[in-house]
Design a protein around this motif. Structure first.
Motif: not given
Length: 621
Positions: A248-252, A290-294
């Protein structure tokens, strides 16, 4: 550690549905791996692929040469004309093939190659195969070795298949839901058996205590990839959360960068060809992250229970028996508001019959049941999955209700409700026959809860549900504003959900225990230890103590061992004949009473002789 198996770049899909994409992992000697994933993610498919029962789209699976592999399927099948014991010889493992060679040699004139076969039989310890089979079957409470496979229940067949896989003593054991259809005693026996052996293990199970105590590594399938954790289930939970937080931190971070880079990419589009190539490439990589969603969706069981009054359910002096087999003996109980009761006991002690009596699906021999006017039951049964396979998932729910009332004026459409249960719009418009076993169970749970019950009766709700669904179901039940009765062999589930237990000891002996399953187990172990110490004779200090010597079976004991085997066969046959007579419907009242009494005597005799047979089988011949 020697490598037993290596999976490289494995991909599997069904049409547009990709289960896993280019996954890689290995199993080495001594590793005990638990496989975890949401229902429909391909756990059983992966096991089938590894066992060679299903194909795959791409990748490689390489086994060490001469590796002995045994596989317990979720729904094992055997030819119907086999007996239980013959089913244990129905496999392609080397020991069984050697026994068949030996038998063929003995039936051939001159016994060609007998000397070599005898040496191989000694080396493989093939002489003990049948004894070992009977021993493990008895531990799994299958004692009629001559019963035909076609007369076994699904649970009994799974236990025979489990015995079949354990007897072969493979190098690599693959188990798909091994604790399904095992009672608590059998589950704990299997747990201890696997911990004692050196077998390498790949296993799918929802039993979290079993997973925690048996496995030393966890592999998780998530979002079509695999993640490995070098520890047991408790360690996995901790490290998985760290992975989620890191992702989640990486995506943010990627989102922040993405916004900056997107602004840069959009400026002066006519000069795009002159922009730095490395910045364009970096932008597309950032965009992917960025478009990933865990994928951490949960089943959201926020359905509100309807109002329940102070009068719930009263059972008054209930009796129920089948011949001399007692289920209830003068049983009385008054359910309290918001009570959460667990029911435990060995298979055959009458737990499911008791539930059916409470639900009005079976009648007691004597006694009364009084149900409060406001009670609305939600019944989740073992055999309740009666869906039309040709219906679409959305149609199954819409047949019950187009709109689901949540209370406080809130409503959900059938489609929205299904999405709370992780049924995507695509899955909702798929046919029921395409669902995995766990997804069917989740759909069934959905149909029970959407009716807004205030008294939930759950008979083995944990079978085939994934751990994520179980977690949310547990939280829902803890906060449920109504009554709950749970029959389950899942110790972890019972510990989290119930306030007290009804313990079925058999023959109508039902005890109320004030605590969860772990409390009961600790109390029971302490009680047994105390009884054992009380029965132990005082030590004769002049007697010689030989703690390390293994005693050999005496001639007299060998004769007794052989005699008991023959007696057990005769007793089981007599019992089977009597059961057939009792089911014929042609007996007089006097004969019915007489034969029922004899069956009860036979059951006691069989139990007594089986225990002595097990004692003797532990002595070296």
């Amino acid at each position: 550690m020697a490598s037993y198996m290596q999976v490289d770049g494995l991909t599997k899909s069904f049409g547009d549905l990709v289960l896993f994409n280019e996954i890689s992992f290995g199993i080495a000697e001594g590793q005990r791996i638990g496989l975890i994933a949401k229902n429909g993610s391909g756990k059983t498919t992966l096991l089938n692929i590894i066992a060679g029962k299903e194909g795959y789209d791409a990748g490689n699976i390489v086994f060490r040469r001469d590796l002995r592999v045994a596989y317990l399927e979720q729904d094992p099948q055997y030819p119907e004309d086999l007996t239980v014991l013959e089913a244990c010889f129905h496999s392609n493992n080397e020991t069984v093939q050697l026994i068949k060679e030996y038998e063929a040699c003995m039936e051939t004139k001159g016994n060609p190659g007998l000397q070599e076969l005898l040496i191989r039989m000694d080396h493989e310890k093939a002489w003990d195969y049948e004894r070992k089979a009977k021993q493990i079957l008895s531990q799994l409470k299958i004692r009629n070795f001559d019963q035909l496979v076609k007369h076994l229940s699904g649970g009994q067949l799974k236990r025979v298949a489990l015995a079949n896989t354990l007897i072969t003593e493979p190098d690599l054991l693959i188990l798909d839901e091994p604790t399904n259809h095992l009672d608590l005693d059998m589950t704990e026996w299997l747990e201890e058996y696997l911990r004692r052996t050196n077998v390498s293990l790949l296993m799918v199970t929802h039993d979290r205590y079993f997973l925690d105590r048996v496995c030393s590594e966890i592999i998780e399938i998530d979002n079509k990839q695999v993640y490995q954790y070098k520890g047991n289930y408790s360690y996995y939970l901790e490290k998985r959360q760290e992975r989620i937080d890191a992702t989640n931190s990486e995506i943010e971070r990627a989102n922040n960068l993405y916004r900056t880079e997107l602004d840069w990419m959009r400026r002066m589009p006519q000069a795009r060809a002159h922009k730095a190539k490395y910045r364009q490439d970096a932008f597309y990589e950032i965009e992917k992250v960025a478009k990933q969603r865990f994928n951490n969706d949960n089943v959201k069981l926020d359905v509100k229970a309807s109002y329940i009054g102070s009068k719930i359910f009263e059972a008054d002096h209930l009796y129920k028996s089948f011949g001399d087999l007692k289920i209830l003996e003068d049983f009385s109980y008054i359910f309290a508001r918001y009570e959460k009761m667990g029911i435990v006991g060995n298979n055959g002690t009458g737990k499911s019959t008791f539930i059916k009596i409470l639900m009005g699906q079976a009648q007691p021999d004597k006694g009364t049941i009084d149900i409060g006017e406001t009670v609305r039951f939600g019944y989740y049964s073992q055999d309740g999955l009666q869906f039309d396979d040709q219906m679409k998932v959305i149609d199954v729910v819409q047949e019950i209700a187009e709109v689901i009332e949540l209370g406080d004026g809130k409503k959900l459409t059938a489609s929205q409700f299904l999405q709370h249960f992780l049924f995507t719009p695509e899955t909702q418009h798929s046919y029921v026959y395409k669902l995995s076993g766990g997804e069917r169970r989740r759909l069934y749970l959905c149909t029970v809860l959407m009716r807004n019950p205030n008294f939930l009766v759950l008979d083995e709700p944990t079978n085939d549900l994934d751990i994520i669904t179980l977690n949310v179901l547990e939280d829902y039940l803890v906060n449920f504003k109504g009554c709950v009765i749970v029959v389950s062999h899942d110790r972890y589930f019972m510990d989290k959900v119930v306030d007290h237990l009804l313990v079925f000891n058999g023959q109508g002996d039902i005890r109320d225990f004030p605590g969860n399953y772990s409390d009961y187990r600790d109390w029971n172990e302490a009680k047994k230890q105390k009884e054992k110490e009380a029965e132990k004779p005082k030590e004769d200090k002049t007697a010689r103590v030989r703690t390390n010597d293994k005693r050999k079976m005496s001639y007299k004991e060998k004769m007794e061992y052989a005699q008991i085997e023959k007696e057990l066969e005769d007793l089981e046959q007599e019992k089977a004949d009597l059961e057939a007579d009792l089911c014929s419907g042609s007996l007089s009242a006097a004969s019915l009473t007489e034969k029922s009494k004899r069956i009860a005597e036979l059951i006691d005799l069989i139990d007594e002789k089986t225990m002595r047979w097990l004692e003797l089988s532990e002595i070296e011949e």
